[in-house]
Design a protein around this motif. Structure first.
Motif, PDB file in Angstrom:
ATOM      1  N   VAL A 233       0.843  -1.126  -0.055  1.00  0.00           N
ATOM      2  CA  VAL A 233      -0.095  -0.046   0.047  1.00  0.00           C
ATOM      3  C   VAL A 233       0.869   1.307  -0.062  1.00  0.00           C
ATOM      4  O   VAL A 233       0.532   2.326  -0.615  1.00  0.00           O
ATOM      5  CB  VAL A 233      -0.933  -0.042   1.260  1.00  0.00           C
ATOM      6  N   ASP A 234       2.017   1.118   0.756  1.00  0.00           N
ATOM      7  CA  ASP A 234       2.708   2.654   1.034  1.00  0.00           C
ATOM      8  C   ASP A 234       3.639   2.830  -0.241  1.00  0.00           C
ATOM      9  O   ASP A 234       4.008   3.983  -0.407  1.00  0.00           O
ATOM     10  CB  ASP A 234       3.537   2.288   2.272  1.00  0.00           C
ATOM     11  N   THR A 235       3.804   1.820  -1.178  1.00  0.00           N
ATOM     12  CA  THR A 235       4.823   2.137  -2.073  1.00  0.00           C
ATOM     13  C   THR A 235       4.277   1.909  -3.630  1.00  0.00           C
ATOM     14  O   THR A 235       3.807   2.689  -4.273  1.00  0.00           O
ATOM     15  CB  THR A 235       6.084   1.569  -2.110  1.00  0.00           C
ATOM     16  N   CYS A 236       3.901   0.391  -3.967  1.00  0.00           N
ATOM     17  CA  CYS A 236       3.399   0.221  -5.060  1.00  0.00           C
ATOM     18  C   CYS A 236       2.055   0.704  -5.375  1.00  0.00           C
ATOM     19  O   CYS A 236       1.679   1.092  -6.609  1.00  0.00           O
ATOM     20  CB  CYS A 236       3.332  -1.497  -5.157  1.00  0.00           C
TER      21      CYS A 236
ATOM     22  N   SER B 120       3.938   7.848  -4.662  1.00  0.00           N
ATOM     23  CA  SER B 120       5.349   7.265  -4.473  1.00  0.00           C
ATOM     24  C   SER B 120       6.070   7.266  -5.802  1.00  0.00           C
ATOM     25  O   SER B 120       5.444   6.874  -6.967  1.00  0.00           O
ATOM     26  CB  SER B 120       5.325   6.025  -3.964  1.00  0.00           C
ATOM     27  N   SER B 121       7.273   7.577  -5.891  1.00  0.00           N
ATOM     28  CA  SER B 121       8.182   7.172  -7.019  1.00  0.00           C
ATOM     29  C   SER B 121       8.310   5.883  -7.795  1.00  0.00           C
ATOM     30  O   SER B 121       8.367   5.566  -8.796  1.00  0.00           O
ATOM     31  CB  SER B 121       9.269   7.792  -7.146  1.00  0.00           C
ATOM     32  N   HIS B 122       7.741   4.871  -6.786  1.00  0.00           N
ATOM     33  CA  HIS B 122       7.862   3.413  -7.570  1.00  0.00           C
ATOM     34  C   HIS B 122       6.674   2.728  -7.501  1.00  0.00           C
ATOM     35  O   HIS B 122       6.291   1.775  -7.638  1.00  0.00           O
ATOM     36  CB  HIS B 122       8.798   2.984  -6.137  1.00  0.00           C
ATOM     37  N   ASN B 123       5.586   3.816  -7.621  1.00  0.00           N
ATOM     38  CA  ASN B 123       4.091   3.025  -7.621  1.00  0.00           C
ATOM     39  C   ASN B 123       4.096   2.607  -8.930  1.00  0.00           C
ATOM     40  O   ASN B 123       4.720   2.838 -10.012  1.00  0.00           O
ATOM     41  CB  ASN B 123       3.073   4.369  -7.357  1.00  0.00           C
ATOM     42  N   ILE B 124       3.058   1.621  -9.284  1.00  0.00           N
ATOM     43  CA  ILE B 124       2.561   0.591 -10.284  1.00  0.00           C
ATOM     44  C   ILE B 124       1.473   1.225 -10.908  1.00  0.00           C
ATOM     45  O   ILE B 124       1.114   0.714 -12.186  1.00  0.00           O
ATOM     46  CB  ILE B 124       2.645  -0.529 -10.107  1.00  0.00           C
ATOM     47  N   ILE B 125       0.850   2.132 -10.654  1.00  0.00           N
ATOM     48  CA  ILE B 125      -0.440   2.535 -11.039  1.00  0.00           C
ATOM     49  C   ILE B 125      -0.445   3.122 -12.504  1.00  0.00           C
ATOM     50  O   ILE B 125      -1.224   2.640 -13.409  1.00  0.00           O
ATOM     51  CB  ILE B 125      -1.096   3.736 -10.066  1.00  0.00           C
ATOM     52  N   ASN B 126       0.412   3.944 -12.835  1.00  0.00           N
ATOM     53  CA  ASN B 126       0.638   4.324 -14.325  1.00  0.00           C
ATOM     54  C   ASN B 126       0.855   3.159 -14.994  1.00  0.00           C
ATOM     55  O   ASN B 126       0.287   3.006 -16.297  1.00  0.00           O
ATOM     56  CB  ASN B 126       1.532   5.442 -14.433  1.00  0.00           C
ATOM     57  N   ALA B 127       1.619   2.205 -14.570  1.00  0.00           N
ATOM     58  CA  ALA B 127       1.927   1.061 -15.527  1.00  0.00           C
ATOM     59  C   ALA B 127       0.570   0.148 -15.720  1.00  0.00           C
ATOM     60  O   ALA B 127       0.524  -0.337 -16.835  1.00  0.00           O
ATOM     61  CB  ALA B 127       3.238   0.143 -14.669  1.00  0.00           C
ATOM     62  N   LEU B 128      -0.160   0.144 -14.892  1.00  0.00           N
ATOM     63  CA  LEU B 128      -1.757  -0.599 -14.976  1.00  0.00           C
ATOM     64  C   LEU B 128      -2.376   0.149 -16.011  1.00  0.00           C
ATOM     65  O   LEU B 128      -3.003  -0.388 -16.731  1.00  0.00           O
ATOM     66  CB  LEU B 128      -2.321  -0.632 -13.518  1.00  0.00           C
ATOM     67  N   LYS B 129      -2.301   1.486 -15.837  1.00  0.00           N
ATOM     68  CA  LYS B 129      -3.155   2.238 -17.026  1.00  0.00           C
ATOM     69  C   LYS B 129      -2.578   1.783 -18.412  1.00  0.00           C
ATOM     70  O   LYS B 129      -3.359   1.523 -19.258  1.00  0.00           O
ATOM     71  CB  LYS B 129      -2.822   3.837 -16.631  1.00  0.00           C
TER      72      LYS B 129
END
Length: 238
Positions: free
Chosen positions: A157-160, A165-174
């Motif tokens: 929750v705190d990173t991915c 967070s600069s290491h989040n995966i949300i843009n990649a999921l988009k």
């Protein structure tokens, strides 16, 4: 003329069930077998047998995610050598494997100074940067294939799953959402530091872009649901 219209209506009634079944979705029993194949062949474990976090992703012909497909060494991911995958993701200086139809990652140790270091999570290693990640390169190889992303422990929750967070995966999921074909984001266990957090809200950020599943054994996967106003299924929560 009326008879012709009536016949056409009958034909539509008979054809409609077949059309409905042709919608590209992963067959959940086949998904369970695929995740079990990952666990049997690529699972990251310590020398004492203790399981460690890892993630894998595939982009394969869509028939390999449909009903009755049984993944074996002779029928599935035949260009990937299991020993090479496991050795690559166990090396914490790189922790990344990129093959023909499969990518995989462990956790990468990043040293900032003698007193400061952190582990880059496997999800981030595979999905970032969103426009030029191992995942984006894998998806480009087969534009309409079945793409499955599996992480042993749920994204943190705190990173991915933290948009700031600069290491989040949300843009990649988009970006993944734009890929044609079958899509499935899968996890097995819960990240140990997140079991008391609001995973209902956090997991919604995944479901907004790709279907979410929890697979707990070779025979059992759960569709986590959560689309729109519906809730994440309790079987996908601690």
């Amino acid at each position: 003329m009326k008879f012709t219209v009536f016949l056409s209506g009958l034909l539509l009634l008979f054809l409609l069930p077949d059309w409905t079944e042709s919608v590209d979705t992963v067959e959940i029993n086949t998904l369970a077998r695929i995740i079990n194949f990952f666990e049997q062949n690529y699972k990251r474990v310590d020398t004492d047998g203790h399981p460690r976090q890892y993630a894998t992703a595939i982009n394969v012909p869509k028939d390999q995610c449909q009903q009755n497909f049984i993944p074996t060494q002779n029928t599935f991911l035949t260009q990937e050598n299991a020993a090479n995958v496991k050795n690559a993701i166990a090396d914490e200086t790189n922790a990344l494997y990129q093959g023909a139809d499969l990518i995989a990652a462990g956790t990468r140790k990043v040293v900032i100074s003698k007193k400061k270091q952190y582990n880059m999570h496997s999800e981030s290693l595979l999905l970032n940067p969103a426009d030029n990640s191992p995942m984006s390169k894998l998806l480009n190889k087969r534009k309409d294939g079945c793409s499955v992303f599996y992480t042993f422990e749920s994204p943190c929750v705190d990173t991915c799953l933290n948009p700031s967070s600069s290491h989040n995966i949300i843009n990649a999921l988009k970006k993944w959402k734009e890929h044609d074909g079958i899509k499935a984001f899968v996890f097995k266990d819960f990240w140990k530091f997140d079991t008391e957090k609001d995973l209902q809200t956090a997991f919604k950020q995944i479901v907004d872009h790709v279907p979410l599943f929890r697979c707990v054994s070779e025979n059992q996967c759960y569709a986590c649901k959560g689309e729109g106003d519906t809730a994440i299924d309790a079987l996908c929560l601690p």
